[in-house]
Design a protein around this motif. Sequence first.
Motif, mmCIF file in Angstrom:
data_model
loop_
_atom_site.group_PDB
_atom_site.id
_atom_site.type_symbol
_atom_site.label_atom_id
_atom_site.label_comp_id
_atom_site.label_asym_id
_atom_site.label_seq_id
_atom_site.Cartn_x
_atom_site.Cartn_y
_atom_site.Cartn_z
ATOM 1 N N ARG A 178 0.895 -1.081 -0.011
ATOM 2 C CA ARG A 178 0.094 0.032 0.233
ATOM 3 C C ARG A 178 0.859 1.388 -0.007
ATOM 4 N NH1 ARG A 178 -5.404 -0.805 3.664
ATOM 5 N NH2 ARG A 178 -6.149 -2.485 2.579
ATOM 6 N N ASP A 182 -0.568 4.678 -1.561
ATOM 7 C CA ASP A 182 -0.847 6.128 -0.660
ATOM 8 C C ASP A 182 -0.108 7.151 -1.065
ATOM 9 O OD1 ASP A 182 -2.256 6.667 1.987
ATOM 10 O OD2 ASP A 182 -0.246 7.526 2.080
ATOM 11 N N TYR A 209 -8.126 0.748 -2.788
ATOM 12 C CA TYR A 209 -7.584 1.391 -1.419
ATOM 13 C C TYR A 209 -7.068 2.634 -2.223
ATOM 14 C CZ TYR A 209 -4.190 2.504 2.022
ATOM 15 O OH TYR A 209 -3.572 3.245 2.991
ATOM 16 N N GLU A 212 -9.943 5.023 -2.401
ATOM 17 C CA GLU A 212 -10.210 5.529 -0.971
ATOM 18 C C GLU A 212 -9.358 6.576 -0.383
ATOM 19 O OE1 GLU A 212 -9.977 2.172 1.324
ATOM 20 O OE2 GLU A 212 -12.074 1.260 0.285
ATOM 21 N N ARG A 213 -7.919 6.281 -0.534
ATOM 22 C CA ARG A 213 -7.233 7.261 -0.137
ATOM 23 C C ARG A 213 -7.201 8.544 -0.833
ATOM 24 N NH1 ARG A 213 -5.998 7.080 4.564
ATOM 25 N NH2 ARG A 213 -3.971 8.289 4.610
#
Length: 387
Positions: A178, A182, A209, A212-213
Amino acid sequence: MKFLLITLIAEKDPHRPARERLREVVDNAVLAEELGFDGFGVGERHERPFFSSSPPVVLSHIAAVTSRIRLFTAVTTLSLLDPVRAFEDYSTLDNLSDGRLELIIGKGNGAAQAQLFHVTADDQWDRNREGYELFRRLWREPRVTWEGRFRPSLTDAETWPRPLQQPIRVWHGSATSRESVDLAAKFGDPLFSANVTNPIEPYAELIRYYRERWAHYGHRPSDALVGAGSAGFYAAPTSQEAIETYRPIYDERIALFRKVGVEPVFPTLEDAIERSSILVGSPQQIVDKVLRYHESFGHEVMHEHADAGGLTGKQHRATLELFQSEIAPVLRRSVPSRPFPALLSAPVLALVPASDPAPVPASDPAPVPASDPAPVPASLPASGEIS
């Protein structure tokens, strides 16, 4: 949808001169432009059996023999590089290519290259993040004052030449973790999922993800941009012909995995076609599979491998031609994608007598925007290199 060809410049024959393999890469890039692909990428590896230790040099050669195709790094391993030197190399390439450069960055992978550069599993992500933060500032700011952990500090430092694209779009390669995801979301940068080694699920999870970030950092959801790789490609008029031609190539790959002690995730070609991102079959089968993956990824750009990889030269060209004639048009219509940045061609200088104080541009240069029109990357890589 847009389409890239990408190579890590692997060489299976230890007796083949590096010169021949590198010239083959350049020829494949010229072919990619001729056939209408949108981009050509060169990975970065610093260990056997790869000849891709210097992507800016290879891409500069490709820039000299092409005029339209976008030039990608896949990936630039900032965890191993001095960000100042990387900036100098890629800013030079950006100018030589008339602003066709697209960077994909990542920590890279491979124990040998990490040992070569004294990078450890404990610090590789910190190096990648710090290197990108400095690289990003160097690209945007004519003078930089900076201090970090992994290289000497900078005080009002100037870096030359200044790049043509301002700023440049930087993709973040993602394979298994991740951290890169990120980092991409934090800076509002696009993500490129390797989508090579495993079934679709872990890659789809990382892309979810990322989105989302992306929202967490306050970016508009519709501005997120995703690319995705593929584990292999061969199209033929019928699925039977495609499988018959590609089976010995795939079986050789599986044998190589087992020889080095790696148990393959997809032990048979049929299993790979069913569960992996490999694209082997008829044009309609490949279109259907890409669209099925698009439902999970929402990607606008896709890569295929640039190398023949066991195919004859005639087979390699024929399958790429089939892709462009029967597969790409359907996918371009079905999956809208944002355009690449406009080509920033340099002005043509008129010839003047040697006694004249300076050359005069024959025509006004095309205007160069001071900044990107929006945080949306202009458009949209690749094997296990992306991480």
